[in-house]
Structure formats: structure tokens, C-alpha cells
Design a protein around this motif. Sequence first.
Motif, PDB file in Angstrom:
ATOM      1  N   VAL A  51      18.385  66.666  39.213  1.00 42.05           N
ATOM      2  CA  VAL A  51      17.775  65.836  38.166  1.00 42.05           C
ATOM      3  C   VAL A  51      16.596  65.053  38.739  1.00 42.05           C
ATOM      4  N   GLN A  52      16.794  64.495  39.924  1.00 39.18           N
ATOM      5  CA  GLN A  52      15.689  63.757  40.557  1.00 39.18           C
ATOM      6  C   GLN A  52      14.507  64.677  40.852  1.00 39.18           C
ATOM      7  N   ALA A  53      14.813  65.921  41.318  1.00 36.47           N
ATOM      8  CA  ALA A  53      13.732  66.880  41.613  1.00 36.47           C
ATOM      9  C   ALA A  53      12.999  67.288  40.346  1.00 36.47           C
ATOM     10  N   ILE A  54      13.742  67.442  39.211  1.00 40.95           N
ATOM     11  CA  ILE A  54      13.118  67.797  37.922  1.00 40.95           C
ATOM     12  C   ILE A  54      12.168  66.694  37.491  1.00 40.95           C
ATOM     13  N   ASN A  55      12.617  65.451  37.583  1.00 37.60           N
ATOM     14  CA  ASN A  55      11.767  64.322  37.169  1.00 37.60           C
ATOM     15  C   ASN A  55      10.546  64.168  38.065  1.00 37.60           C
ATOM     16  N   ARG A 127      25.648  66.890  33.106  1.00 37.77           N
ATOM     17  CA  ARG A 127      25.045  65.591  33.437  1.00 37.77           C
ATOM     18  C   ARG A 127      23.892  65.312  32.475  1.00 37.77           C
ATOM     19  N   PRO A 128      23.941  64.288  31.655  1.00 41.89           N
ATOM     20  CA  PRO A 128      22.826  63.910  30.775  1.00 41.89           C
ATOM     21  C   PRO A 128      21.724  63.186  31.574  1.00 41.89           C
ATOM     22  N   PHE A 129      20.483  63.370  31.175  1.00 42.03           N
ATOM     23  CA  PHE A 129      19.382  62.641  31.804  1.00 42.03           C
ATOM     24  C   PHE A 129      18.193  62.623  30.835  1.00 42.03           C
ATOM     25  N   LEU A 130      17.175  61.872  31.162  1.00 42.68           N
ATOM     26  CA  LEU A 130      15.964  61.792  30.333  1.00 42.68           C
ATOM     27  C   LEU A 130      14.859  62.609  30.998  1.00 42.68           C
ATOM     28  N   TYR A 131      14.252  63.459  30.180  1.00 43.42           N
ATOM     29  CA  TYR A 131      13.137  64.272  30.672  1.00 43.42           C
ATOM     30  C   TYR A 131      11.908  63.938  29.826  1.00 43.42           C
ATOM     31  N   ASN A 132      10.927  63.345  30.475  1.00 41.99           N
ATOM     32  CA  ASN A 132       9.726  62.876  29.762  1.00 41.99           C
ATOM     33  C   ASN A 132      10.094  61.947  28.612  1.00 41.99           C
ATOM     34  N   GLY A 133      11.085  61.116  28.844  1.00 38.78           N
ATOM     35  CA  GLY A 133      11.499  60.131  27.857  1.00 38.78           C
ATOM     36  C   GLY A 133      12.398  60.679  26.775  1.00 38.78           C
TER      37      GLY A 133
END
Length: 448
Positions: A51-55, A127-133
Motif C-alpha cells: 500500500v505504501q509503495a502504491i501511494n 486491507r482498505p486504503f485511500l488511493y488519490n483520495g
Amino acid sequence: MKGIRKKLFISYLSIGMVVLLLFWLTQVVFINRIYEYYKVNQLKSYSEQIVQAINNNNEMLISELIDKSNARVIAITENDIVIAGNNRGHGMRGLGIPEILLRPTNTTRVVKYEHPFLHIEYLSIVRPFLYNGKPAILIMSLPMAAINDSVNLFKEVFWWIFALTIVSTLVVSNYMSKKFTRPIQILKNAAHEIASGNLNVKINYKEEDELGELAKSMNTMVKQLSITDKFRKDLIANISHDLKTPLGLIRGYSEMLLDYYGEDKEKREKYLNTVIKETERMSKLVDDVLQLSKLQSGMVEVKEETIDLEKLIFEILDIFEIQILEKNIEVRLENLKVKVVADREMIKRAIINIISNAIASMENGGTLSITAELQDKDVLIKISDTGCGIPEKDLEHIFDRFYKGNKSGTGLGLAIVKEILTLHQSDFGIRSKEGEGTTFYFTLKAGK
């Protein structure tokens, strides 16, 4: 012995089996859960890093982490747009992920599901996360077969370990039971030897443990038994020798009296006095033997009382009055007006024996001196004579049983004195010079 060894063997084996059972329960029965828990934590860690690498738009790190995880990975937005993964060309079609897993959530979930077409069970991290808000989810899946295969491999290795452990437990149990029972066997054999009369046994067991203490005690016991046995043999030999002479004389003079028909009163009295004298001699020997045996039995109780020393000395000197007068012995008494604490009858016997020896040593008269000296809490008593003295070579044996030196008697008098004074915890000793005389000294507790 076999019974103890068998019990020890079973005890050691039982402990080993209990340990193995606990190990089996924790490692085999629960290994699936343990290994599954481990993989879940591993996937969570990878998912967080991906997730950190994607962001950070780090495509190279994303690819590297996916390869390391060995999992099926896909990251999608809420509009089903694939952001990253090793299945990007096929979108969601190849994963067979249930729709329920794709619903928005605020927490990381661990779920298991079965592929609808392949019927393969998967373990997944969502795992949920925010991608470009905007909301997105990362799904990492591992087939349960991979986890099960690893567990089965471990189980197979475990059974080998289990078998080797069983063999090792048997060997160690057998060795430890033998090692523990070996000193017991040694002690048992020694006890049989002692019981059969062999008192030359020495137990060579040097370990500093309870059995080592028992071995030391048995060695001490054998030593004491040897001393006792030697005393028994010496007692029999010496009594046999000492009784033989008076018995022979008594028999001879008794036979002479039977054959004697004359009216010579003097000769008859001579024969009868000899019989009486030898009878008294035998009685004295038996009395001394019994007294010494009683003192050495350890069963004698010292009955302490306060004694007027001067009164006791006068009482004892009255016994020897005739001998003192016949030998023209001068008696000197000094500082006897003191009191001592002791067993009256025992101390009286000890002093009688000492004075008897002193008088016997002065064939041509002399001086008998008895003095007392107060020393702190004790009274030092000295009994000296001006007799023939004791040769230096005899001094070290003077308290030995049946040791007579060049004197007559039973040879038990000073042995009895030694036992009595030892029971009174007295400091005692003897000083003598041949041709000049002897001094016997001992201490007693001072009385009030």
C-alpha cells in the motif's frame, strides 16, 4: 534391585513420554493454527508495505514485494479499476473473490473463501486504503494447500524427531536407572559381605550425595565393627588366659585339700587362703570386664551431683588403709576443700583404680600425693606417686584394654578410668618417668 531399576526406568520413560505428548499437542495438533497465524501476520506486513509503495507510485518495489509474498495480489478502486497486482490482465475474473470481500470497510480483515470454479480454499487479507483520495482495497490471497503442505512437511519431520526422541528416551532411561541403582547395588553387596562376617569391606563411592553419605556411614560402621570384633577376640583371649591360672590354682589347691588329712592348721589355712585369693582375682576380672563393657555400651547415664572432694578422698583412702600402712606409704593431701560436679560412684571407681596403681608401684614405700587446683570453671586433680614409674614405650598404651606392661592385674583398670573421664568430658592425662614416679591428672566441673 530389579524392582527399583524397573520403577526408575518407567519413571524416566513416563516423563519423556509426557514431554513428547505436550510437544505433539503444541506442535502437531496446533501447528496448522500456528503456521496460519504466522502467514496471516506475514501477509499483513506485505500488504502494508505494498500500500505504501502504491501511494508512492513505486512500481519496482510493488513488483518485488508481490514476488516475495508468493501470494495472489490485486489492488482495486471502488469502481473496480485495478491499480496493481499479479493478475492485472484479467481483472477480478481469475480470483473468484466473493462480492462480500469487495464491500467497503474500515479495518483489515482476514477471511477464508473457496474459489467458485476451482474449488480451492484461499486465505486472504483484505486491507482498505485511500488511493488519490478515493477508497480502494488490497487483496492478498494464499491457497490453503500451500499452508497445509508446509504443515504436513513439518509433521513428517516431527515424526522422525518423535521416533528418535523415543529411542533416546529409552536409552537415557535405561542408563540413568542403571547409574542410580549401581551405588545401591554396591551398598547391597557390601552389606551382604558385612553380614557374612567380612569386616575388611571398604565402599569406594566418592559422590557427594545422599548415597555418598550412606557409604561413608557404612565405612564408619565397618570400622567400628572391626574395632568391636577385635575387642571381642582380645577379650576372649585375655579372659581365657587370665582365668586359666586362677582356675588351675583353685583346682590344684582344692584337690590338695581333699587329699589332706593332717592336723596342720597353718597349711590348711594357706591352701584355703590361696583358693580365696584366686577366687577374688577372678571376681575382680569379671567385675572389670562387665564394668568396661557397660561403659562402652553407650547406655550409661551420668548422674551428676555436687561432691565434697575431700570427703570422697578420705572415704577412698580408708579402703587402702591396710596397704598404705603395710608399705609405709606417706600420704600428702593439699587444697582438697573444694566441691566438684560428677557421678559420685563413677568418679569414686576411677580414683580407686588410679590410687590402686599408685600403691602397687611403691613396693618399698614412698609418697602418695593428692592435690586439687581451681581453674576457672574446672577443678584440676592430680594423683602422684614416687614409685617405679612407667617406661616411655608403655605410656602410649597405658589406657589400652588388657595392657599390663610389667605389672600384674587385669589390665582394665585405666581403660575403665579413661571411659569414665571421657563420659565426664574431662581433660586427663599421665606423666611418668621411670624410676621417679607417676602423676595422673584430670579435670572435673567445679561445684558451688
